[in-house]
Design a protein around this motif. Structure first.
Motif, PDB file in Angstrom:
ATOM      1  N   ALA A 157     -59.494  -6.518  -7.444  1.00  0.00           N
ATOM      2  CA  ALA A 157     -60.300  -5.309  -7.278  1.00  0.00           C
ATOM      3  C   ALA A 157     -60.417  -4.509  -8.565  1.00  0.00           C
ATOM      4  CB  ALA A 157     -59.714  -4.439  -6.169  1.00  0.00           C
ATOM      5  N   HIS A 158     -59.520  -4.746  -9.509  1.00  0.00           N
ATOM      6  CA  HIS A 158     -59.509  -3.970 -10.756  1.00  0.00           C
ATOM      7  C   HIS A 158     -60.007  -4.785 -11.953  1.00  0.00           C
ATOM      8  CE1 HIS A 158     -55.796  -2.119  -8.617  1.00  0.00           C
ATOM      9  NE2 HIS A 158     -56.912  -1.535  -8.188  1.00  0.00           N
ATOM     10  N   ALA A 159     -60.518  -5.985 -11.721  1.00  0.00           N
ATOM     11  CA  ALA A 159     -60.841  -6.892 -12.821  1.00  0.00           C
ATOM     12  C   ALA A 159     -61.789  -6.261 -13.830  1.00  0.00           C
ATOM     13  CB  ALA A 159     -61.425  -8.196 -12.278  1.00  0.00           C
ATOM     14  N   ALA A 160     -62.873  -5.665 -13.352  1.00  0.00           N
ATOM     15  CA  ALA A 160     -63.855  -5.089 -14.275  1.00  0.00           C
ATOM     16  C   ALA A 160     -63.254  -3.936 -15.065  1.00  0.00           C
ATOM     17  CB  ALA A 160     -65.085  -4.624 -13.499  1.00  0.00           C
ATOM     18  N   GLN A 161     -62.473  -3.081 -14.402  1.00  0.00           N
ATOM     19  CA  GLN A 161     -61.858  -1.956 -15.106  1.00  0.00           C
ATOM     20  C   GLN A 161     -60.876  -2.443 -16.170  1.00  0.00           C
ATOM     21  OE1 GLN A 161     -60.720   1.600 -12.543  1.00  0.00           O
ATOM     22  NE2 GLN A 161     -61.030   0.075 -10.928  1.00  0.00           N
ATOM     23  N   ILE A 162     -60.080  -3.458 -15.834  1.00  0.00           N
ATOM     24  CA  ILE A 162     -59.117  -3.994 -16.797  1.00  0.00           C
ATOM     25  C   ILE A 162     -59.840  -4.533 -18.019  1.00  0.00           C
ATOM     26  CG2 ILE A 162     -57.449  -5.853 -17.201  1.00  0.00           C
ATOM     27  CD1 ILE A 162     -56.567  -5.504 -14.262  1.00  0.00           C
ATOM     28  N   GLU A 163     -60.874  -5.325 -17.795  1.00  0.00           N
ATOM     29  CA  GLU A 163     -61.611  -5.904 -18.925  1.00  0.00           C
ATOM     30  C   GLU A 163     -62.256  -4.821 -19.781  1.00  0.00           C
ATOM     31  OE1 GLU A 163     -62.931 -10.336 -17.391  1.00  0.00           O
ATOM     32  OE2 GLU A 163     -64.276  -8.657 -16.977  1.00  0.00           O
ATOM     33  N   GLU A 164     -62.884  -3.844 -19.144  1.00  0.00           N
ATOM     34  CA  GLU A 164     -63.541  -2.769 -19.891  1.00  0.00           C
ATOM     35  C   GLU A 164     -62.547  -1.985 -20.725  1.00  0.00           C
ATOM     36  OE1 GLU A 164     -65.464  -0.502 -16.903  1.00  0.00           O
ATOM     37  OE2 GLU A 164     -66.959  -2.057 -16.425  1.00  0.00           O
ATOM     38  N   GLN A 165     -61.398  -1.653 -20.130  1.00  0.00           N
ATOM     39  CA  GLN A 165     -60.419  -0.846 -20.855  1.00  0.00           C
ATOM     40  C   GLN A 165     -59.813  -1.605 -22.029  1.00  0.00           C
ATOM     41  OE1 GLN A 165     -57.542   1.218 -18.489  1.00  0.00           O
ATOM     42  NE2 GLN A 165     -59.071   2.190 -17.186  1.00  0.00           N
ATOM     43  N   LEU A 166     -59.507  -2.875 -21.840  1.00  0.00           N
ATOM     44  CA  LEU A 166     -58.927  -3.654 -22.933  1.00  0.00           C
ATOM     45  C   LEU A 166     -59.933  -3.876 -24.053  1.00  0.00           C
ATOM     46  CD1 LEU A 166     -56.776  -6.288 -21.000  1.00  0.00           C
ATOM     47  CD2 LEU A 166     -56.008  -4.213 -22.162  1.00  0.00           C
ATOM     48  N   GLU A 167     -61.168  -4.185 -23.696  1.00  0.00           N
ATOM     49  CA  GLU A 167     -62.188  -4.379 -24.721  1.00  0.00           C
ATOM     50  C   GLU A 167     -62.432  -3.101 -25.518  1.00  0.00           C
ATOM     51  OE1 GLU A 167     -65.520  -5.892 -22.591  1.00  0.00           O
ATOM     52  OE2 GLU A 167     -64.584  -7.861 -22.223  1.00  0.00           O
ATOM     53  N   ALA A 168     -62.287  -1.960 -24.881  1.00  0.00           N
ATOM     54  CA  ALA A 168     -62.513  -0.676 -25.556  1.00  0.00           C
ATOM     55  C   ALA A 168     -61.504  -0.409 -26.665  1.00  0.00           C
ATOM     56  CB  ALA A 168     -62.482   0.465 -24.544  1.00  0.00           C
ATOM     57  N   VAL A 169     -60.326  -1.037 -26.585  1.00  0.00           N
ATOM     58  CA  VAL A 169     -59.315  -0.850 -27.630  1.00  0.00           C
ATOM     59  C   VAL A 169     -59.098  -2.138 -28.433  1.00  0.00           C
ATOM     60  CG1 VAL A 169     -58.136   1.045 -26.459  1.00  0.00           C
ATOM     61  CG2 VAL A 169     -57.413  -1.310 -25.995  1.00  0.00           C
ATOM     62  N   GLY A 170     -60.058  -3.052 -28.353  1.00  0.00           N
ATOM     63  CA  GLY A 170     -59.990  -4.274 -29.146  1.00  0.00           C
ATOM     64  C   GLY A 170     -58.856  -5.196 -28.757  1.00  0.00           C
ATOM     65  N   ALA A 171     -58.518  -5.245 -27.460  1.00  0.00           N
ATOM     66  CA  ALA A 171     -57.389  -6.061 -27.005  1.00  0.00           C
ATOM     67  C   ALA A 171     -57.792  -6.925 -25.814  1.00  0.00           C
ATOM     68  CB  ALA A 171     -56.219  -5.163 -26.630  1.00  0.00           C
ATOM     69  N   ALA A 172     -58.959  -7.573 -25.930  1.00  0.00           N
ATOM     70  CA  ALA A 172     -59.446  -8.402 -24.824  1.00  0.00           C
ATOM     71  C   ALA A 172     -58.425  -9.479 -24.475  1.00  0.00           C
ATOM     72  CB  ALA A 172     -60.779  -9.038 -25.196  1.00  0.00           C
ATOM     73  N   ALA A 173     -58.260  -9.727 -23.187  1.00  0.00           N
ATOM     74  CA  ALA A 173     -57.264 -10.690 -22.721  1.00  0.00           C
ATOM     75  C   ALA A 173     -57.718 -12.119 -22.984  1.00  0.00           C
ATOM     76  CB  ALA A 173     -57.012 -10.490 -21.232  1.00  0.00           C
ATOM     77  N   SER A 174     -56.754 -12.991 -23.263  1.00  0.00           N
ATOM     78  CA  SER A 174     -57.049 -14.421 -23.350  1.00  0.00           C
ATOM     79  C   SER A 174     -57.132 -15.024 -21.965  1.00  0.00           C
ATOM     80  CB  SER A 174     -55.969 -15.139 -24.160  1.00  0.00           C
ATOM     81  OG  SER A 174     -54.702 -15.035 -23.525  1.00  0.00           O
TER      82      SER A 174
END
Length: 361
Positions: free
Chosen positions: A73-90
């Protein structure tokens, strides 16, 4: 002591951060909710707790891209927040059902390849004020981890806390790193006071460092059904880019247990690196008040707040809300959406009772 980043530059494989983001954070209701839990909120800084967690193990310090375990349920929020700080998940592993930390970390270890890569396992909702001290503790433990030890980080205690697990520090293994003598579950007050006075115990902060293959080996020894369920769930997982949906039926068959019970308390070679790094699990509104910047009257206010003749209060007004207080002290007041929380300071652990009552309704 070199920081982890400088140490890893000499190695072929960087440390892989594993960020556990499946919690609901009910003790910080009403701001923390099922649809937007604590780790996705900016509670202690302009950035969210998830973003702060990713930053403290970022590429600029020599870490690999993170593996994140979270709720679908939080997938989009997690991706958006990590990408915003240059830490996209592998890899973003979306648990089909909660089975506690040990199975979640098994999924992450498998997603990371299950080899000799060191994994730095971190909850997504903790505060670490002194990141250089954290990096120094990682660097101190790393050589033992590469030799097959499982390491945890012991938080220097400053109170006889009964809400945390404790770790007794044993013999020295390397500068700044010791063998774990024993784990102590949440103790009664008198035992906590005795451990604090003894000076050879620390809090269990729930942060770990070990090789992926060593963790999986320990699971195979001590919790084989858990490892089998995780392996089958990942073998049949659905994948879309970095998102991974483990097979729901296979993962649901896993026993539910914490990493402490399933592995750390049973393994032979377990080390602890005691560290004072300004840590808090921000486990309640009282804990947030304790680490917040307060005005001269001891009030920690956020949002549109008016406080007159008021002292030692935590007050948070959500978007579009205004909170006004006159002539009160030692209160927690939180307004968010259609909900308002008011309770005395010192009783914020009881917020979970409110959440339980609301769910029953």
């Amino acid at each position: 002591m070199p920081v982890a980043g400088s140490l890893r530059k000499e190695a072929l494989v960087p440390i892989v951060p594993v960020i556990l983001s499946g919690g609901s954070g009910t003790r910080l209701w009403p701001m923390s909710r099922d649809e937007r839990p604590k780790q996705l909120l900016a509670l202690t800084a302009p950035e969210t707790m998830l973003q702060l967690t990713a930053r403290r193990a970022g590429a600029d310090s020599g870490f690999a891209a993170p593996v994140v375990v979270g709720n679908a349920a939080h997938a989009a929020q997690i991706e958006e927040q990590l990408e915003a700080v240059g830490a996209a998940a592998s890899a973003l592993i979306l648990e089909p059902v909660g089975r506690n930390t040990a199975p979640a970390i098994a999924l992450a270890a498998l997603a990371a390849g299950g080899g000799a890569d060191p994994l730095l396992v971190m909850p997504s909702d903790h505060v670490i004020a002194d990141v250089p001290a954290f990096h120094a503790a990682i660097a101190a433990a790393l050589s033992l981890v590469e030799a097959g030890w499982l390491a945890t980080f012991g938080i220097a205690p400053d109170a006889p806390e009964t809400g945390y697990g404790w770790i007794q520090v044993g013999e020295a293994l390397a500068p700044g790193v010791h063998r774990v003598a024993r784990f102590v579950e949440k103790p009664p007050r008198d035992k906590a006071e005795a451990m604090l006075a003894a000076g050879d115990h620390c809090w269990n902060g729930g942060i770990f460092l070990f090789r992926a293959d060593r963790y999986l080996e320990e699971l195979r020894t001590h919790a084989p059904a858990m490892l089998d369920a995780a392996e089958r769930a990942m073998a049949s997982a659905r994948r879309d880019g970095v998102r991974i949906w483990p097979d729901a039926e296979a993962f649901a068959a896993s026993p539910s247990d914490s990493i402490d019970y399933a592995v750390m308390e049973r393994a032979d070679r377990v080390a602890v690196a005691p560290v004072a790094m300004g840590w808090s699990d921000v486990g309640s509104w009282d804990a947030l008040h304790a680490i917040s910047r307060c005005d001269s009257a001891g009030n920690a206010c956020a949002g549109d707040v008016v406080a007159i003749d008021t002292a030692n209060c935590l007050v948070r007004a959500g978007e579009g809300k205004r909170v006004a207080l006159v002539g009160v002290q030692d209160l927690i007041v939180v307004a968010d959406g259609d909900d308002i929380l008011v309770l005395p300071r010192g009783r914020s652990q009881e917020v979970k009772k409110i959440v339980e009552a609301l769910r029953k309704r």
